[in-house]
Design an enzyme around this catalytic site. Sequence first.
Site, PDB file in Angstrom:
ATOM      1  N   ARG A  46      10.819  -1.702  -0.076  1.00 35.52           N
ATOM      2  CA  ARG A  46      10.958  -2.689   0.992  1.00 35.52           C
ATOM      3  C   ARG A  46      11.848  -3.859   0.596  1.00 35.52           C
ATOM      4  O   ARG A  46      12.035  -4.788   1.355  1.00 35.52           O
ATOM      5  CB  ARG A  46       9.591  -3.163   1.443  1.00 35.52           C
ATOM      6  CG  ARG A  46       8.696  -3.637   0.320  1.00 35.52           C
ATOM      7  CD  ARG A  46       7.256  -3.758   0.780  1.00 35.52           C
ATOM      8  NE  ARG A  46       6.359  -4.098  -0.330  1.00 35.52           N
ATOM      9  CZ  ARG A  46       5.807  -3.186  -1.129  1.00 35.52           C
ATOM     10  NH1 ARG A  46       6.052  -1.890  -0.927  1.00 35.52           N
ATOM     11  NH2 ARG A  46       4.998  -3.553  -2.117  1.00 35.52           N
ATOM     12  N   LYS A  62      -1.183  10.252   2.454  1.00 38.17           N
ATOM     13  CA  LYS A  62      -0.211  11.287   2.099  1.00 38.17           C
ATOM     14  C   LYS A  62      -0.932  12.507   1.524  1.00 38.17           C
ATOM     15  O   LYS A  62      -0.655  13.648   1.854  1.00 38.17           O
ATOM     16  CB  LYS A  62       0.781  10.749   1.061  1.00 38.17           C
ATOM     17  CG  LYS A  62       1.784   9.723   1.581  1.00 38.17           C
ATOM     18  CD  LYS A  62       2.723   9.302   0.444  1.00 38.17           C
ATOM     19  CE  LYS A  62       3.724   8.238   0.891  1.00 38.17           C
ATOM     20  NZ  LYS A  62       4.608   7.790  -0.217  1.00 38.17           N
TER      21      LYS A  62
END
Length: 550
Positions: free
Chosen positions: A268, A512
């Site tokens: 990010r 995930k």
Amino acid sequence: MTNPVDLEAWKALAAHHDDIKTTHLRELFAADPTRFDKFQLSAAGLFLDYSKNHLTEETHRCLLALAEASNVTGKLHSMFSGEMVNPTEARPALHTALRNRGSEPVIVDGQDVMPPVRDVLERLGRFSDAVRDGSWTGYTGQPITDVVNIGIGGSDLGPLMAVEALAPFAHKRLALHFVSNVDGSHMVSTLKKVNPETTLFIVASKTFTTQETLTNAHSARSWFLDSGASEADIARHFVALSTNSSAVTAFGIDANNMFGFWDWVGGRYSLWSAIGLPLILSVGMERFEQFLQGAYDMDQHTRTAPLAVNMPVTLALLTVWYNNFWGAHSHLIAPYDQYLHRFPAYLQQLTMESNGKSVHVNGSAVQLATGPVVWGEPGTNGQHAYFQLLHQGTHLIPTDFIMALESLNPLGIHQELLMANCFAQSEALMMGKTKAELKAEMQAAGASEEDIKQLAGHRSFSGNRPSNTLLVQQMSPHALGALIALYEHKVFVEAAIWDINPFDQWGVELGKQLAKSIHHEMEQKNTVSSHDSSTNGLINRALKLKNLLA
Ligand code: F6P
């Protein structure tokens, strides 16, 4: 490190909150007409008015004492100098090195990282120039017309936001597209718009293991080959942005077509790295350098300005003040600039993936609120969607108004109307309209006493709702770079005060993991029973209704 809530400075703020919590912002302005002059800052071309906050000079002193007690200055120094500020991944966080315009080295593991950083930037520039001037052609000899960035999270949100924000500076021939979602519609709808002969695919993935990105990249590769291109043509139509060269090569992208970056660049925080290639292609390297310069100028301000006049520190302290002492756990980003329409979404990952944590750096559970929910849409649209709640709702939602004084598309009185609305909203939130003011207004308009009595509660405004206003002259590449860096450092200072790690993201792993096992189970085409009854029920219903059962 001491638990933040046990710091004397923290306790002093709690006591100060008791003293100030019933003071209306109107009173603060009435008592001190110089508030605007007193509570403003300028840095790297940005102007901040933070006077419309629950803030007196005493508040400011208490907040600064908390910053001191939290060792904000020392922690900022540690980050900028490449110390291991991300201990759970045993890494520094050196996104600032990517935009370092100075001559000083930046040392990681005994090596100056600036030469390789500059080498990659040089390669990115040469590649971008070739695509932009048409000398880089597709397999049928035509210049590139479309660029499809395949990535997600920090490999999508940043470049997408920046390309949109700087759209007026975009190359006329190049259309930029961004595919991130594993929902096939995202890729299919994009491929319908492009010609394989003149399309460049960028596979952007720091790890090159992200399921969505690799699935999308393989689908794009298949589409490209099915369209008549050969394996040999891939080299002219696929490049990769990653830290994982072996995975890139295994995918089938030539190592010469890979632009690398390093594990000390968080996803990010990676827009300044090769991940910024879509922006470089769109606006050119010269403007990308201006973008880097803006961030660098904000870095220099952040490193050198005393805490009391430090813009990211000020914004961070105000968020801590509302988040931890006023119970405000939602923060609105209101860019009054249509080109910044993806800026709130970008900030969501930057702030919430960084500070959405519940353990301190030492692993102990926090006893305080950490990162707030960040959200927003451009003004003036928000005024016709959720500003009702901001003005008359029951929640305290601090707001950041962001605006450029000059439009990149001057059109009649539009910019003046945009500015008037932006300034009006922060005034209305702060001042409100008392029942007495409303009554006088309705009487002057000839309303009956009955109507006034009935509507007074509905049509009055409590006000007392705080906001910041950030102004730039024009949303140039430099201004955008400075604005993004401002929020990056704000996030870091918040984390320093909460004593949390803003640079890891273990919270994304469980989802995930479960997705991988559920997908595997669904591929077996048998009913499942390994989960809770809800998850089992949903999976089996899907298998049945899609006739997927063996
Ligand atoms: O959301 C988890 C995350 O790891 C983000 O931090 C990152 O930006 C995104 O997934 C994509 O990761 P990569 O760039 O490695 O594909």
